[in-house]
Write a protein that holds these residues in place. Structure first.
Motif, PDB file in Angstrom:
ATOM      1  N   LYS A   1      -1.320  -9.341  10.049  1.00 21.00           N
ATOM      2  CA  LYS A   1      -1.951 -10.538  10.612  1.00 21.00           C
ATOM      3  C   LYS A   1      -2.871 -10.221  11.783  1.00 21.00           C
ATOM      4  N   LEU A   2      -3.424  -9.007  11.822  1.00 26.32           N
ATOM      5  CA  LEU A   2      -4.393  -8.674  12.855  1.00 26.32           C
ATOM      6  C   LEU A   2      -5.762  -9.214  12.449  1.00 26.32           C
ATOM      7  N   ASP A   3      -6.515  -9.669  13.423  1.00 26.39           N
ATOM      8  CA  ASP A   3      -7.878 -10.133  13.199  1.00 26.39           C
ATOM      9  C   ASP A   3      -8.801  -8.925  13.283  1.00 26.39           C
ATOM     10  N   LEU A   4      -9.534  -8.654  12.206  1.00 26.74           N
ATOM     11  CA  LEU A   4     -10.411  -7.484  12.191  1.00 26.74           C
ATOM     12  C   LEU A   4     -11.403  -7.500  13.356  1.00 26.74           C
ATOM     13  N   THR A   5     -11.784  -8.684  13.782  1.00 25.01           N
ATOM     14  CA  THR A   5     -12.793  -8.777  14.839  1.00 25.01           C
ATOM     15  C   THR A   5     -12.244  -8.419  16.219  1.00 25.01           C
ATOM     16  N   THR A   6     -10.916  -8.222  16.338  1.00 26.73           N
ATOM     17  CA  THR A   6     -10.340  -7.842  17.635  1.00 26.73           C
ATOM     18  C   THR A   6     -10.289  -6.325  17.825  1.00 26.73           C
ATOM     19  N   ALA A   7     -10.704  -5.570  16.814  1.00 23.25           N
ATOM     20  CA  ALA A   7     -10.692  -4.109  16.935  1.00 23.25           C
ATOM     21  C   ALA A   7     -11.662  -3.647  18.015  1.00 23.25           C
ATOM     22  N   LEU A   8     -11.277  -2.591  18.729  1.00 23.78           N
ATOM     23  CA  LEU A   8     -12.190  -2.010  19.712  1.00 23.78           C
ATOM     24  C   LEU A   8     -13.404  -1.416  19.003  1.00 23.78           C
ATOM     25  N   LYS A   9     -13.184  -0.946  17.774  1.00 23.80           N
ATOM     26  CA  LYS A   9     -14.287  -0.435  16.949  1.00 23.80           C
ATOM     27  C   LYS A   9     -13.851  -0.445  15.495  1.00 23.80           C
ATOM     28  N   LEU A  10     -14.760  -0.866  14.616  1.00 24.47           N
ATOM     29  CA  LEU A  10     -14.534  -0.805  13.176  1.00 24.47           C
ATOM     30  C   LEU A  10     -15.365   0.323  12.589  1.00 24.47           C
ATOM     31  N   GLU A  11     -14.851   0.935  11.548  1.00 27.15           N
ATOM     32  CA  GLU A  11     -15.567   2.058  10.945  1.00 27.15           C
ATOM     33  C   GLU A  11     -16.807   1.605  10.187  1.00 27.15           C
ATOM     34  N   ASN A  12     -17.786   2.468  10.146  1.00 33.60           N
ATOM     35  CA  ASN A  12     -18.920   2.310   9.248  1.00 33.60           C
ATOM     36  C   ASN A  12     -18.498   2.958   7.940  1.00 33.60           C
ATOM     37  N   MET A  13     -17.982   2.154   7.042  1.00 34.97           N
ATOM     38  CA  MET A  13     -17.228   2.661   5.898  1.00 34.97           C
ATOM     39  C   MET A  13     -18.084   3.421   4.888  1.00 34.97           C
ATOM     40  N   PRO A  14     -17.746   4.683   4.597  1.00 35.85           N
ATOM     41  CA  PRO A  14     -18.421   5.421   3.519  1.00 35.85           C
ATOM     42  C   PRO A  14     -18.071   4.799   2.167  1.00 35.85           C
ATOM     43  N   GLU A  15     -18.984   4.884   1.230  1.00 36.36           N
ATOM     44  CA  GLU A  15     -18.771   4.278  -0.085  1.00 36.36           C
ATOM     45  C   GLU A  15     -17.519   4.817  -0.783  1.00 36.36           C
ATOM     46  N   ASN A  16     -17.228   6.109  -0.598  1.00 35.83           N
ATOM     47  CA  ASN A  16     -16.093   6.676  -1.329  1.00 35.83           C
ATOM     48  C   ASN A  16     -14.741   6.265  -0.734  1.00 35.83           C
ATOM     49  N   TYR A  17     -14.764   5.480   0.348  1.00 38.07           N
ATOM     50  CA  TYR A  17     -13.521   4.964   0.902  1.00 38.07           C
ATOM     51  C   TYR A  17     -13.333   3.478   0.626  1.00 38.07           C
ATOM     52  N   ARG A  18     -14.193   2.926  -0.210  1.00 36.17           N
ATOM     53  CA  ARG A  18     -13.994   1.528  -0.602  1.00 36.17           C
ATOM     54  C   ARG A  18     -12.996   1.468  -1.758  1.00 36.17           C
ATOM     55  N   ASN A  19     -12.153   0.452  -1.743  1.00 35.09           N
ATOM     56  CA  ASN A  19     -11.133   0.348  -2.782  1.00 35.09           C
ATOM     57  C   ASN A  19     -11.759   0.056  -4.147  1.00 35.09           C
ATOM     58  N   GLN A  20     -11.034   0.501  -5.163  1.00 36.59           N
ATOM     59  CA  GLN A  20     -11.542   0.469  -6.532  1.00 36.59           C
ATOM     60  C   GLN A  20     -10.567  -0.252  -7.468  1.00 36.59           C
ATOM     61  N   VAL A  21     -11.117  -0.893  -8.475  1.00 39.10           N
ATOM     62  CA  VAL A  21     -10.304  -1.334  -9.605  1.00 39.10           C
ATOM     63  C   VAL A  21     -10.145  -0.120 -10.510  1.00 39.10           C
ATOM     64  N   VAL A  22      -8.897   0.252 -10.797  1.00 39.36           N
ATOM     65  CA  VAL A  22      -8.604   1.490 -11.523  1.00 39.36           C
ATOM     66  C   VAL A  22      -7.841   1.189 -12.808  1.00 39.36           C
ATOM     67  N   VAL A  23      -8.193   1.922 -13.861  1.00 38.74           N
ATOM     68  CA  VAL A  23      -7.482   1.827 -15.145  1.00 38.74           C
ATOM     69  C   VAL A  23      -7.160   3.228 -15.635  1.00 38.74           C
ATOM     70  N   ARG A  24      -6.366   3.324 -16.698  1.00 42.12           N
ATOM     71  CA  ARG A  24      -6.172   4.617 -17.353  1.00 42.12           C
ATOM     72  C   ARG A  24      -7.486   5.025 -18.022  1.00 42.12           C
ATOM     73  N   THR A  25      -7.750   6.296 -18.031  1.00 42.94           N
ATOM     74  CA  THR A  25      -9.013   6.783 -18.580  1.00 42.94           C
ATOM     75  C   THR A  25      -9.185   6.398 -20.050  1.00 42.94           C
ATOM     76  N   ASP A  26      -8.096   6.394 -20.812  1.00 39.64           N
ATOM     77  CA  ASP A  26      -8.221   6.050 -22.236  1.00 39.64           C
ATOM     78  C   ASP A  26      -8.506   4.567 -22.457  1.00 39.64           C
ATOM     79  N   GLU A  27      -8.460   3.783 -21.379  1.00 37.70           N
ATOM     80  CA  GLU A  27      -8.777   2.357 -21.483  1.00 37.70           C
ATOM     81  C   GLU A  27     -10.071   2.007 -20.752  1.00 37.70           C
TER      82      GLU A  27
END
Length: 274
Positions: A210-236
């Motif tokens: 329940k932390l408010d993201l806007t209260t952070a002293l600093k937020l990261e400049n998020m790299p693309e490879n750290y964004r969450n993904q929808v993942v499936v099995r490779t055969d699907e």
């Protein structure tokens, strides 16, 4: 008797044909009955509020399975107890799949809560006192992100060749303020705000606490490879479900839910640039 046998044989053939038309959901039955796993908090909320309703419009019946750790969602996906999951970035997925001999594929990135530096003792980065304890996530991929964030904040310097798969406190190459880097379990980070001087918390754990993201002293400049993904099995990865999952995430309706209910989430480049 012959008529009865013919009728029974016809019914049996029809049953087999109907079964053959079914897809391969987690239960091994109709592909419209789907189980999607997500960690408790913002990503199970995202599945429930933004993905599930849009898939249901396509005729799917969705069960959302919630987890409290980063291990079981992939194990359940690999053993076919789930059809997809949403909780991890691609760096973690690739390392976990390699270590556990799994064939997993990321379909599409989603808006992701950025990691932030939080404190109850200081109100700005400049106020952080020499010798302060900084609590960080103890898993290598989140630790690599944390160290990058601390470097961006001007607190430490980090090995430019840091490996996200094996990162540790030893990757801090310059610590002029003698900060004490204290790795702990990621899910416990928010609870240390009362004891640690400074805490770097991944966005999902911050929101779950329940932390408010806007209260952070600093937020990261998020790299693309750290964004969450929808993942499936490779055969699907080329299944109709995979195509439908990607389509709903790319939809304007999905982005509207994000804008309305997931304020502060960092949108992936594909969404910002379209």
């Amino acid at each position: 008797m012959k008529k009865w046998l013919k009728a029974s044989l016809l019914l049996a053939i029809v049953a087999v044909l109907l079964a053959a038309c079914g897809g391969k959901g987690a239960s091994g039955g109709d592909s419209k009955n789907i189980k999607i796993g997500a960690t408790v908090g913002p990503y199970s909320d995202m599945v429930n509020q933004a993905i599930k309703p849009l898939l249901e419009k396509k005729g799917y019946k969705i069960e959302v399975v919630e987890f409290n750790d980063y291990i079981q969602p992939n194990k359940n996906l690999a053993n076919k107890s789930l059809d997809a999951n949403l909780f991890q970035h691609i760096v973690y997925m690739k390392k976990f799949a390699e270590d556990n001999k799994m064939d997993l594929t990321a379909l599409i990135s989603v808006p992701t809560a950025p990691m932030g530096i939080y404190s109850k003792k200081f109100t700005s980065i400049d106020q952080i006192a020499d010798g302060s304890t900084i609590a960080v996530a103890n898993d290598p991929t989140n630790l690599a992100r944390t160290l990058g964030l601390l470097q961006d904040a001007g607190l430490v310097k980090v090995n430019p060749n840091i490996d996200p798969a094996t990162a540790s406190e030893k990757d801090v190459t310059d610590n002029p303020h003698n900060f004490k880097i204290e790795p702990i379990e990621g899910a416990q980070l928010a609870r240390t705000l009362d004891s640690a001087d400074v805490v770097a918390i991944p966005g999902n754990f911050a929101l779950a606490a329940k932390l408010d993201l806007t209260t952070a002293l600093k937020l990261e400049n998020m790299p693309e490879n750290y964004r969450n993904q929808v993942v499936v099995r490779t055969d699907e990865a080329d299944s109709q479900l995979a195509k439908d999952l990607k389509e709903v995430v790319e939809s304007a309706d999905f982005e509207k839910v994000i804008d309305d209910k997931f304020k502060g989430f960092s949108k992936p480049d594909w969404m910002k640039n379209r």
